[in-house]
Design a protein around this motif. Structure first.
Motif, short mmCIF file in Angstrom:
data_model
loop_
_atom_site.label_atom_id
_atom_site.label_comp_id
_atom_site.label_asym_id
_atom_site.label_seq_id
_atom_site.Cartn_x
_atom_site.Cartn_y
_atom_site.Cartn_z
N PHE A 29 -0.01 3.98 3.72
CA PHE A 29 0.82 5.15 3.50
C PHE A 29 0.12 6.03 2.48
O PHE A 29 -0.61 5.56 1.63
CB PHE A 29 2.23 4.79 3.03
CG PHE A 29 2.29 3.67 2.03
CD1 PHE A 29 2.14 3.90 0.69
CD2 PHE A 29 2.53 2.37 2.45
CE1 PHE A 29 2.21 2.88 -0.23
CE2 PHE A 29 2.59 1.33 1.54
CZ PHE A 29 2.44 1.58 0.20
N ASN A 31 1.47 8.77 0.48
CA ASN A 31 2.15 9.35 -0.67
C ASN A 31 2.63 8.25 -1.62
O ASN A 31 3.82 8.17 -1.95
CB ASN A 31 3.34 10.19 -0.19
CG ASN A 31 3.94 10.98 -1.32
OD1 ASN A 31 3.24 11.45 -2.22
ND2 ASN A 31 5.25 11.15 -1.31
N TYR A 32 1.72 7.40 -2.09
CA TYR A 32 2.16 6.35 -2.99
C TYR A 32 1.37 6.36 -4.29
O TYR A 32 0.36 7.03 -4.42
CB TYR A 32 2.11 4.98 -2.31
CG TYR A 32 0.74 4.48 -1.92
CD1 TYR A 32 0.13 4.92 -0.74
CD2 TYR A 32 0.08 3.53 -2.68
CE1 TYR A 32 -1.11 4.44 -0.37
CE2 TYR A 32 -1.17 3.05 -2.31
CZ TYR A 32 -1.75 3.50 -1.14
OH TYR A 32 -2.98 3.04 -0.78
N SER A 52 -1.90 8.59 -8.74
CA SER A 52 -1.38 9.05 -7.47
C SER A 52 -2.47 8.95 -6.42
O SER A 52 -3.56 9.49 -6.61
CB SER A 52 -0.91 10.50 -7.60
OG SER A 52 -0.72 11.09 -6.35
N TRP A 53 -2.20 8.26 -5.32
CA TRP A 53 -3.25 8.05 -4.33
C TRP A 53 -3.64 9.36 -3.66
O TRP A 53 -4.81 9.61 -3.38
CB TRP A 53 -2.78 7.06 -3.26
CG TRP A 53 -3.92 6.53 -2.46
CD1 TRP A 53 -4.37 6.98 -1.26
CD2 TRP A 53 -4.79 5.47 -2.85
NE1 TRP A 53 -5.46 6.25 -0.87
CE2 TRP A 53 -5.75 5.33 -1.82
CE3 TRP A 53 -4.87 4.64 -3.97
CZ2 TRP A 53 -6.75 4.37 -1.88
CZ3 TRP A 53 -5.86 3.69 -4.02
CH2 TRP A 53 -6.79 3.57 -2.98
N ALA A 98 2.26 -1.25 -6.47
CA ALA A 98 2.29 -0.05 -5.62
C ALA A 98 3.72 0.42 -5.42
O ALA A 98 4.62 -0.39 -5.16
CB ALA A 98 1.63 -0.34 -4.27
N ASP A 99 3.90 1.73 -5.56
CA ASP A 99 5.21 2.36 -5.33
C ASP A 99 5.06 3.27 -4.12
O ASP A 99 4.35 4.27 -4.21
CB ASP A 99 5.63 3.14 -6.56
CG ASP A 99 6.78 4.10 -6.29
OD1 ASP A 99 6.90 5.09 -7.02
OD2 ASP A 99 7.55 3.86 -5.34
N GLU A 100 5.69 2.95 -3.03
CA GLU A 100 5.49 3.71 -1.80
C GLU A 100 6.21 5.05 -1.82
O GLU A 100 5.99 5.88 -0.94
CB GLU A 100 5.89 2.90 -0.58
CG GLU A 100 7.35 2.49 -0.57
CD GLU A 100 7.64 1.59 0.63
OE1 GLU A 100 6.83 1.54 1.55
OE2 GLU A 100 8.70 0.94 0.61
N ASN A 101 7.05 5.29 -2.82
CA ASN A 101 7.75 6.57 -2.90
C ASN A 101 7.02 7.61 -3.73
O ASN A 101 7.44 8.76 -3.79
CB ASN A 101 9.16 6.36 -3.47
CG ASN A 101 9.99 5.49 -2.56
OD1 ASN A 101 10.11 5.76 -1.37
ND2 ASN A 101 10.56 4.42 -3.10
N GLY A 102 5.94 7.21 -4.40
CA GLY A 102 5.10 8.15 -5.11
C GLY A 102 5.75 8.82 -6.30
O GLY A 102 5.50 9.99 -6.58
N TYR A 111 8.74 -0.37 -8.53
CA TYR A 111 7.53 -0.63 -7.74
C TYR A 111 7.86 -1.65 -6.65
O TYR A 111 8.62 -2.60 -6.86
CB TYR A 111 6.39 -1.10 -8.63
CG TYR A 111 5.75 0.05 -9.35
CD1 TYR A 111 6.34 0.63 -10.47
CD2 TYR A 111 4.56 0.63 -8.88
CE1 TYR A 111 5.77 1.72 -11.10
CE2 TYR A 111 3.99 1.71 -9.52
CZ TYR A 111 4.60 2.26 -10.62
OH TYR A 111 4.05 3.35 -11.24
N ASP A 112 7.26 -1.43 -5.47
CA ASP A 112 7.63 -2.18 -4.29
C ASP A 112 6.78 -3.42 -4.05
O ASP A 112 7.24 -4.41 -3.47
CB ASP A 112 7.53 -1.27 -3.06
CG ASP A 112 8.38 -0.03 -3.20
OD1 ASP A 112 7.82 1.08 -3.35
OD2 ASP A 112 9.62 -0.17 -3.18
#
Length: 124
Positions: A29, A31-32, A52-53, A98-102, A111-112
């Motif tokens: 993904f 936007n994480y 931010s990726w 990692a946080d997939e919601n950014g 964090y997920d």
């Protein structure tokens, strides 16, 4: 599902340097945010640095600003934490997340995905 594998760590003398690498695999993904935290025995998990990726924006805790640098390698799907001028108080287990919601948050509960910890020991 995302798998985070954290490598690096070990023992270094005060004033030395060390690099941690977090490799991400699995679902992709864009936007994480990825971040590093650390935690000592009996302590809460502490935010260290995040990136931010998508845009590469970075943010740091005051305790490591100017000494630690977080960077991403998009081609390898890795994040590196370069730690310079290490101090004995930096001794802890270090985790990447990692946080997939950014959201660029410092709250570990948001964090997920998490790696296993890697121990960093700084001797005086």
């Amino acid at each position: 599902q995302v798998l985070l594998v954290n490598s690096g760590g070990g023992t270094v003398q005060a004033g030395g340097s060390m690099r941690l690498t977090c490799a991400a695999s699995g679902r992709r993904f864009t936007n994480y945010v990825m971040a590093y935290f650390r935690q000592g025995l009996g302590k809460e998990r502490e935010f260290i640095a995040g990136i931010s990726w998508k845009g590469g924006e970075t943010y740091y805790s005051d305790s490591v600003k100017g000494r630690f640098t977080i960077a991403r390698d998009s081609a390898k799907s890795t994040v590196n934490l370069q730690m310079n001028n290490l101090k004995p108080e930096d001794t802890d287990a270090y985790y990447c997340a990692a946080d997939e919601n950014g959201m660029q948050t410092r709250n570990p509960r948001l964090y997920d995905y998490w790696s296993l910890g890697t121990q960093v020991t700084v001797s005086s």
